[in-house]
Design a protein around this motif. Sequence first.
Motif, mmCIF file in Angstrom:
data_model
loop_
_atom_site.group_PDB
_atom_site.id
_atom_site.type_symbol
_atom_site.label_atom_id
_atom_site.label_comp_id
_atom_site.label_asym_id
_atom_site.label_seq_id
_atom_site.Cartn_x
_atom_site.Cartn_y
_atom_site.Cartn_z
ATOM 1 N N UNK A 70 -4.614 -4.172 -2.741
ATOM 2 C CA UNK A 70 -3.410 -3.525 -3.270
ATOM 3 C C UNK A 70 -3.204 -2.214 -2.528
ATOM 4 N N UNK A 71 -1.999 -1.989 -2.061
ATOM 5 C CA UNK A 71 -1.666 -0.751 -1.375
ATOM 6 C C UNK A 71 -0.289 -0.866 -0.759
ATOM 7 N N UNK A 72 0.081 0.133 0.046
ATOM 8 C CA UNK A 72 1.420 0.130 0.636
ATOM 9 C C UNK A 72 1.425 0.411 2.131
ATOM 10 N N UNK A 73 0.287 0.733 2.712
ATOM 11 C CA UNK A 73 0.223 1.052 4.136
ATOM 12 C C UNK A 73 -0.173 -0.194 4.932
ATOM 13 N N UNK A 74 0.738 -0.741 5.735
ATOM 14 C CA UNK A 74 0.419 -1.986 6.459
ATOM 15 C C UNK A 74 -0.828 -1.872 7.327
ATOM 16 N N UNK A 75 -0.984 -0.731 8.022
ATOM 17 C CA UNK A 75 -2.131 -0.585 8.921
ATOM 18 C C UNK A 75 -3.445 -0.631 8.156
ATOM 19 N N UNK A 76 -3.550 0.168 7.088
ATOM 20 C CA UNK A 76 -4.824 0.237 6.380
ATOM 21 C C UNK A 76 -5.096 -1.009 5.554
ATOM 22 N N UNK A 77 -4.065 -1.656 5.071
ATOM 23 C CA UNK A 77 -4.280 -2.947 4.415
ATOM 24 C C UNK A 77 -4.810 -3.956 5.425
ATOM 25 N N UNK A 78 -4.279 -3.937 6.628
ATOM 26 C CA UNK A 78 -4.759 -4.862 7.664
ATOM 27 C C UNK A 78 -6.216 -4.576 8.017
ATOM 28 N N UNK A 79 -6.553 -3.280 8.192
ATOM 29 C CA UNK A 79 -7.928 -2.925 8.536
ATOM 30 C C UNK A 79 -8.906 -3.358 7.449
ATOM 31 N N UNK A 80 -8.539 -3.141 6.209
ATOM 32 C CA UNK A 80 -9.426 -3.527 5.109
ATOM 33 C C UNK A 80 -9.472 -5.036 4.921
#
Length: 316
Positions: A70-80
């Motif tokens: 769950x989140x809103x930042x595409x980059x950090x969601x992808x990294x996680x």
Amino acid sequence: MQIALAPMEGLVDDILRDVLTRVGGVDWCVSEFIRVNEQLLPVSVFRRIAPELDQGARTRAGTEMRVQLLGSDPHWLAENAVRACQLGAPVIDLNFGCPAKTVNRSRGGAVLLREPELLHRIVAAVRAAVPAAIPVTAKMRLGYEDSDQALDCARALAAGGAAQLVVHARTKADAYRPPAYWEWVARIQDVVALPVYANGEIWSVDDWHRCRAVSGVEDFMLGRGLVARPDLALQIAAARAGTDYVPLEWASIRPLLQDYWRQQRARLPERFAPGRLKQWLAWLARSYPEAETLFAEVRRESDCARLDALVGAPAQ
């Protein structure tokens, strides 16, 4: 037909996933959400929220457990998402449905349904980052205040690369108040070329029959209905197959509660364990008069030893 167990934050933890999937009828389940901000989370966070990752991403019954972010930042969601896959996640699920105010205030969950373009960017970023063999799926509500953008959101998720979509058939504003608007599931299925699961207000086989007729879909996610009646998935599967099934009575449910209490008791500090017991017992009380009676006996009790005696849990 596929039946999934919903990821219910603060209720369906790994212990309840273990107990419910051992009853049977559940094809897959989802972790509670892992909240992603602007950082790569440590491995310990994934293992704490989704400890099944250390068991091949399966519950004790062998049921697949998917990891939800769950989140809103595409980059950090992808990294996680990449990290979750490295730890063994078989599927990455993205949460666009949580109605909690604290989550929405931090731009997570259902509030993102106001921004279909952002939904697309999130799914596309995660899809591009994780191995091609690992599906990326999503769960959404019908919208935030209203359902005006429901179809646009579904299209955005599909275009971003979602392999599957679970639709909780209410808006954030609707919260968990009945009814669920299953007709919107049918409308969404009409505009996306991927499997759509219906979710919301399926408490009984009769509800499932009506949901299936109205939504037109064949796949379902059960949440509070399965928590309140642990063999609901088995009942639905039998109804779908046209076979006889005798629902479990309290004599079969109570050992599940005892095992749940034993596991929570072993994990949690004594001041927290009773709350977990009472939480599930309160849901069971919707379906079993005996659970209602037991809940009345334990609701004001906080001493774990006395709760052992009331619940009849095995000795530690």
